[in-house]
Design a protein around this motif. Structure first.
Motif, mmCIF file in Angstrom:
data_model
loop_
_atom_site.group_PDB
_atom_site.id
_atom_site.type_symbol
_atom_site.label_atom_id
_atom_site.label_comp_id
_atom_site.label_asym_id
_atom_site.label_seq_id
_atom_site.Cartn_x
_atom_site.Cartn_y
_atom_site.Cartn_z
ATOM 1 N N GLN A 14 38.609 48.355 35.541
ATOM 2 C CA GLN A 14 38.969 48.660 33.830
ATOM 3 C C GLN A 14 40.420 48.454 34.035
ATOM 4 O OE1 GLN A 14 36.390 48.166 32.157
ATOM 5 N NE2 GLN A 14 34.883 48.214 32.555
ATOM 6 N N PRO A 15 40.828 48.322 32.840
ATOM 7 C CA PRO A 15 42.355 47.774 32.863
ATOM 8 C C PRO A 15 42.928 49.124 32.940
ATOM 9 C CG PRO A 15 41.189 47.143 30.926
ATOM 10 C CD PRO A 15 40.465 47.407 31.644
ATOM 11 N N ALA A 16 44.258 49.053 33.850
ATOM 12 C CA ALA A 16 44.832 50.662 34.206
ATOM 13 C C ALA A 16 44.939 51.503 32.448
ATOM 14 C CB ALA A 16 46.125 50.394 34.504
ATOM 15 N N ASP A 17 44.756 50.886 31.804
ATOM 16 C CA ASP A 17 45.339 51.720 30.206
ATOM 17 C C ASP A 17 44.209 51.328 29.386
ATOM 18 O OD1 ASP A 17 44.417 48.618 29.332
ATOM 19 O OD2 ASP A 17 46.469 49.103 27.898
ATOM 20 N N ALA A 18 42.500 52.109 30.045
ATOM 21 C CA ALA A 18 41.775 51.179 29.386
ATOM 22 C C ALA A 18 40.704 53.438 29.090
ATOM 23 C CB ALA A 18 40.105 51.118 30.932
ATOM 24 N N PRO A 19 40.481 53.847 28.317
ATOM 25 C CA PRO A 19 40.450 55.042 27.743
ATOM 26 C C PRO A 19 39.480 55.611 29.312
ATOM 27 C CG PRO A 19 38.707 53.602 26.627
ATOM 28 C CD PRO A 19 39.541 52.795 27.517
ATOM 29 N N ARG A 20 40.068 57.254 29.441
ATOM 30 C CA ARG A 20 39.678 57.846 30.987
ATOM 31 C C ARG A 20 38.266 59.571 30.477
ATOM 32 N NH1 ARG A 20 40.830 55.676 35.791
ATOM 33 N NH2 ARG A 20 41.915 54.452 35.532
ATOM 34 N N CYS A 21 37.656 59.690 30.867
ATOM 35 C CA CYS A 21 37.288 60.880 31.280
ATOM 36 C C CYS A 21 37.770 60.966 30.917
ATOM 37 C CB CYS A 21 36.209 60.804 31.505
ATOM 38 S SG CYS A 21 35.063 62.393 31.807
ATOM 39 N N SER A 22 38.557 62.448 30.214
ATOM 40 C CA SER A 22 39.483 63.451 30.683
ATOM 41 C C SER A 22 38.915 64.573 31.364
ATOM 42 C CB SER A 22 39.517 64.491 29.123
ATOM 43 O OG SER A 22 38.317 64.817 28.882
ATOM 44 N N HIS A 23 37.776 64.778 32.243
ATOM 45 C CA HIS A 23 37.017 65.512 33.477
ATOM 46 C C HIS A 23 37.149 65.223 35.213
ATOM 47 C CE1 HIS A 23 35.968 68.679 29.684
ATOM 48 N NE2 HIS A 23 35.927 67.001 29.314
ATOM 49 N N CYS A 24 36.256 63.561 34.859
ATOM 50 C CA CYS A 24 36.780 63.533 36.322
ATOM 51 C C CYS A 24 37.348 61.604 35.801
ATOM 52 C CB CYS A 24 35.052 62.905 36.595
ATOM 53 S SG CYS A 24 34.536 61.636 34.859
ATOM 54 N N GLY A 25 38.146 61.422 34.989
ATOM 55 C CA GLY A 25 38.901 60.464 35.464
ATOM 56 C C GLY A 25 38.580 59.254 35.075
ATOM 57 N N GLU A 26 36.841 58.919 35.074
ATOM 58 C CA GLU A 26 36.366 57.265 35.104
ATOM 59 C C GLU A 26 36.919 56.234 34.232
ATOM 60 O OE1 GLU A 26 32.025 55.868 35.450
ATOM 61 O OE2 GLU A 26 32.550 58.223 35.614
ATOM 62 N N ALA A 27 36.884 55.504 34.320
ATOM 63 C CA ALA A 27 37.364 54.295 33.379
ATOM 64 C C ALA A 27 36.336 53.450 32.230
ATOM 65 C CB ALA A 27 38.915 53.748 33.571
ATOM 66 N N PHE A 28 36.816 53.484 31.659
ATOM 67 C CA PHE A 28 35.456 52.734 30.316
ATOM 68 C C PHE A 28 36.311 51.899 29.431
ATOM 69 C CE2 PHE A 28 33.774 57.239 31.430
ATOM 70 C CZ PHE A 28 32.647 56.903 32.093
ATOM 71 N N PRO A 29 35.491 51.027 29.329
ATOM 72 C CA PRO A 29 35.647 49.808 28.540
ATOM 73 C C PRO A 29 36.386 49.749 26.800
ATOM 74 C CG PRO A 29 33.344 48.835 29.103
ATOM 75 C CD PRO A 29 34.322 50.308 30.058
ATOM 76 N N THR A 30 35.364 50.943 27.062
ATOM 77 C CA THR A 30 35.676 51.559 25.126
ATOM 78 C C THR A 30 35.280 52.934 25.100
ATOM 79 O OG1 THR A 30 32.693 51.307 23.895
ATOM 80 C CG2 THR A 30 34.506 49.052 24.290
ATOM 81 N N ASP A 31 35.970 52.798 23.730
ATOM 82 C CA ASP A 31 35.887 55.262 23.316
ATOM 83 C C ASP A 31 34.516 55.398 23.208
ATOM 84 O OD1 ASP A 31 38.599 54.980 23.977
ATOM 85 O OD2 ASP A 31 39.145 54.902 21.590
ATOM 86 N N GLN A 32 33.929 54.438 22.895
ATOM 87 C CA GLN A 32 32.037 54.608 22.416
ATOM 88 C C GLN A 32 31.895 55.215 23.860
ATOM 89 O OE1 GLN A 32 29.873 52.056 20.504
ATOM 90 N NE2 GLN A 32 28.396 53.527 20.137
ATOM 91 N N LEU A 33 31.840 54.070 24.664
ATOM 92 C CA LEU A 33 31.406 54.252 26.106
ATOM 93 C C LEU A 33 32.177 55.465 26.506
ATOM 94 C CD1 LEU A 33 30.584 50.882 27.414
ATOM 95 C CD2 LEU A 33 29.268 52.198 26.827
ATOM 96 N N ARG A 34 33.174 55.878 26.879
ATOM 97 C CA ARG A 34 33.614 57.132 27.132
ATOM 98 C C ARG A 34 33.475 58.519 26.979
ATOM 99 N NH1 ARG A 34 39.194 58.664 24.701
ATOM 100 N NH2 ARG A 34 37.830 59.044 23.468
ATOM 101 N N ASP A 35 33.011 57.890 25.167
ATOM 102 C CA ASP A 35 32.378 59.667 24.945
ATOM 103 C C ASP A 35 31.140 60.076 24.622
ATOM 104 O OD1 ASP A 35 34.666 59.703 22.896
ATOM 105 O OD2 ASP A 35 34.218 58.671 21.228
ATOM 106 N N LEU A 36 30.028 58.912 25.045
ATOM 107 C CA LEU A 36 28.867 58.815 25.765
ATOM 108 C C LEU A 36 28.610 59.344 26.934
ATOM 109 C CD1 LEU A 36 26.886 55.709 24.340
ATOM 110 C CD2 LEU A 36 26.729 57.646 23.463
ATOM 111 N N HIS A 37 29.586 58.670 27.514
ATOM 112 C CA HIS A 37 29.644 59.768 29.099
ATOM 113 C C HIS A 37 30.166 60.685 29.350
ATOM 114 C CE1 HIS A 37 30.939 60.195 33.454
ATOM 115 N NE2 HIS A 37 32.160 60.367 32.765
ATOM 116 N N ARG A 38 31.027 60.930 28.461
ATOM 117 C CA ARG A 38 30.861 62.905 28.486
ATOM 118 C C ARG A 38 30.248 63.979 27.802
ATOM 119 N NH1 ARG A 38 38.041 62.977 26.026
ATOM 120 N NH2 ARG A 38 36.610 62.167 24.144
ATOM 121 N N GLY A 39 29.804 63.296 26.931
ATOM 122 C CA GLY A 39 28.231 63.862 26.240
ATOM 123 C C GLY A 39 27.449 64.197 27.408
#
Length: 88
Positions: free
Chosen positions: A9-34
């Protein structure tokens, strides 16, 4: 554009605040966190997860209906084509 090694993923991709994994969109990051860190989420993060989950559910429902409609059209198209060929 710099890419990370973890999941390409790009270096500026949204990241999970808990594990640091990068995601292509904010929606996917939010689903991962939940799904992965629900017990550790703040109220606003849980709200973002709920909204992303609802949007994902609606999108899947829409896709399923469109796929069913396409299958029905293909089925009846072949049925009518067979009927025309069998009679003729």
């Amino acid at each position: 554009m710099t890419r990370t090694r973890q999941n390409d993923q790009p270096a500026d991709a949204p990241r999970c605040s808990h594990c640091g994994e990068a995601f292509p969109t904010d929606q996917l990051r939010d689903l991962h966190r939940g799904l992965e860190h629900y017990d550790a989420l703040a109220d606003d993060e849980r709200e973002a997860f709920d909204e992303a989950y609802i949007a994902e559910t609606e999108g899947l429902r829409s896709f399923r209906l469109r796929a069913l409609a396409a299958l029905v059209l293909v089925y009846f198209g072949f049925l009518f084509a067979y009927a025309v060929m069998a009679v003729g």
